[in-house]
Design a protein around this motif. Structure first.
Motif, short mmCIF file in Angstrom:
data_model
loop_
_atom_site.label_atom_id
_atom_site.label_comp_id
_atom_site.label_asym_id
_atom_site.label_seq_id
_atom_site.Cartn_x
_atom_site.Cartn_y
_atom_site.Cartn_z
N LYS A 1 0.81 -1.21 0.00
CA LYS A 1 0.00 0.00 0.00
C LYS A 1 0.86 1.28 0.00
O LYS A 1 0.53 2.23 -0.73
CB LYS A 1 -0.97 -0.01 1.18
CG LYS A 1 -2.01 1.06 1.09
CD LYS A 1 -3.08 0.87 2.15
CE LYS A 1 -4.21 1.85 1.91
NZ LYS A 1 -5.33 1.60 2.80
N PRO A 2 1.95 1.37 0.78
CA PRO A 2 2.77 2.59 0.72
C PRO A 2 3.36 2.85 -0.67
O PRO A 2 3.49 4.01 -1.08
CB PRO A 2 3.88 2.34 1.74
CG PRO A 2 3.31 1.36 2.69
CD PRO A 2 2.40 0.49 1.87
N ILE A 3 3.67 1.80 -1.41
CA ILE A 3 4.19 1.98 -2.77
C ILE A 3 3.08 2.52 -3.67
O ILE A 3 3.32 3.42 -4.50
CB ILE A 3 4.73 0.64 -3.32
CG1 ILE A 3 5.90 0.15 -2.48
CG2 ILE A 3 5.13 0.77 -4.78
CD1 ILE A 3 7.18 0.91 -2.66
N ARG A 4 1.87 2.01 -3.52
CA ARG A 4 0.74 2.48 -4.35
C ARG A 4 0.41 3.93 -4.03
O ARG A 4 0.19 4.74 -4.94
CB ARG A 4 -0.48 1.59 -4.13
CG ARG A 4 -0.30 0.19 -4.64
CD ARG A 4 -1.59 -0.60 -4.69
NE ARG A 4 -2.37 -0.57 -3.47
CZ ARG A 4 -2.44 -1.54 -2.58
NH1 ARG A 4 -1.76 -2.65 -2.77
NH2 ARG A 4 -3.19 -1.41 -1.50
N ILE A 5 0.38 4.28 -2.74
CA ILE A 5 0.11 5.67 -2.36
C ILE A 5 1.20 6.59 -2.90
O ILE A 5 0.93 7.65 -3.46
CB ILE A 5 0.00 5.81 -0.83
CG1 ILE A 5 -1.24 5.06 -0.33
CG2 ILE A 5 -0.05 7.27 -0.41
CD1 ILE A 5 -1.30 4.93 1.18
N GLY A 6 2.45 6.16 -2.77
CA GLY A 6 3.56 6.95 -3.29
C GLY A 6 3.51 7.12 -4.80
O GLY A 6 3.84 8.18 -5.31
N ALA A 7 3.07 6.09 -5.50
CA ALA A 7 2.97 6.17 -6.96
C ALA A 7 1.94 7.22 -7.38
O ALA A 7 2.18 8.02 -8.29
CB ALA A 7 2.63 4.81 -7.56
N VAL A 8 0.80 7.22 -6.71
CA VAL A 8 -0.23 8.21 -7.03
C VAL A 8 0.25 9.61 -6.66
O VAL A 8 0.08 10.56 -7.43
CB VAL A 8 -1.56 7.86 -6.31
CG1 VAL A 8 -2.57 8.98 -6.46
CG2 VAL A 8 -2.12 6.55 -6.84
N LEU A 9 0.88 9.75 -5.50
CA LEU A 9 1.40 11.04 -5.07
C LEU A 9 2.47 11.55 -6.04
O LEU A 9 2.47 12.72 -6.42
CB LEU A 9 1.97 10.91 -3.65
CG LEU A 9 2.48 12.18 -2.98
CD1 LEU A 9 1.36 13.21 -2.85
CD2 LEU A 9 3.05 11.86 -1.62
#
Length: 134
Positions: A106-114
């Motif tokens: 999840k942190p990778i996915r949030i970072g990708a969107v950010l």
């Protein structure tokens, strides 16, 4: 007036991205424990990659903040740096999206969107603020 306000948004988004990169580096312990039965060498490689990823995100966030605050958003070197940070963060987010977005932590996915939002904003800002395009 509008470019000045957009410059403040660059600073705010950059600070958020830099903070996210720091958070990303700090949660490495939790991320590595998600894997079971990995060797010590594999764990070290994972930690190294995870921390490097977070450090890159922090650099891409804090560099535009510092340059915009000290030199202004319209200086040519600042514009070049903003463009390079935009391209770099867009490549990073594109990599996450193409390598199986839903399979990442999840942190990778949030970072990708950010990173995608930040990169697109920086790119748009450079295109709007560049005096050569007038």
């Amino acid at each position: 007036m509008i470019l000045e306000m957009l410059g403040y948004i660059v600073v705010a988004l950059g600070a958020i991205v830099a903070g996210w990169g720091l958070f990303h580096q700090l949660i490495v312990g939790g991320a590595v424990t998600a894997f079971r039965n990995i060797s010590e060498n594999e764990a070290r490689l994972f930690i190294m990659g995870w921390v490097a990823h977070g450090a890159f995100i922090s650099l891409a966030g804090i560099l535009p903040v510092i340059l915009v605050l000290f030199y202004g958003a319209l200086a040519a070197p600042v514009q070049t740096t903003l463009l390079l940070c935009a391209v770099a963060t867009l490549f990073l987010s594109l990599h996450v999206f193409l390598s199986g977005f839903s399979t990442h932590f999840k942190p990778i996915r949030i970072g990708a969107v950010l990173n995608l939002v930040y990169g697109l904003f920086l790119l748009a800002f450079v295109l709007v603020a560049n005096p050569l395009l007038d």
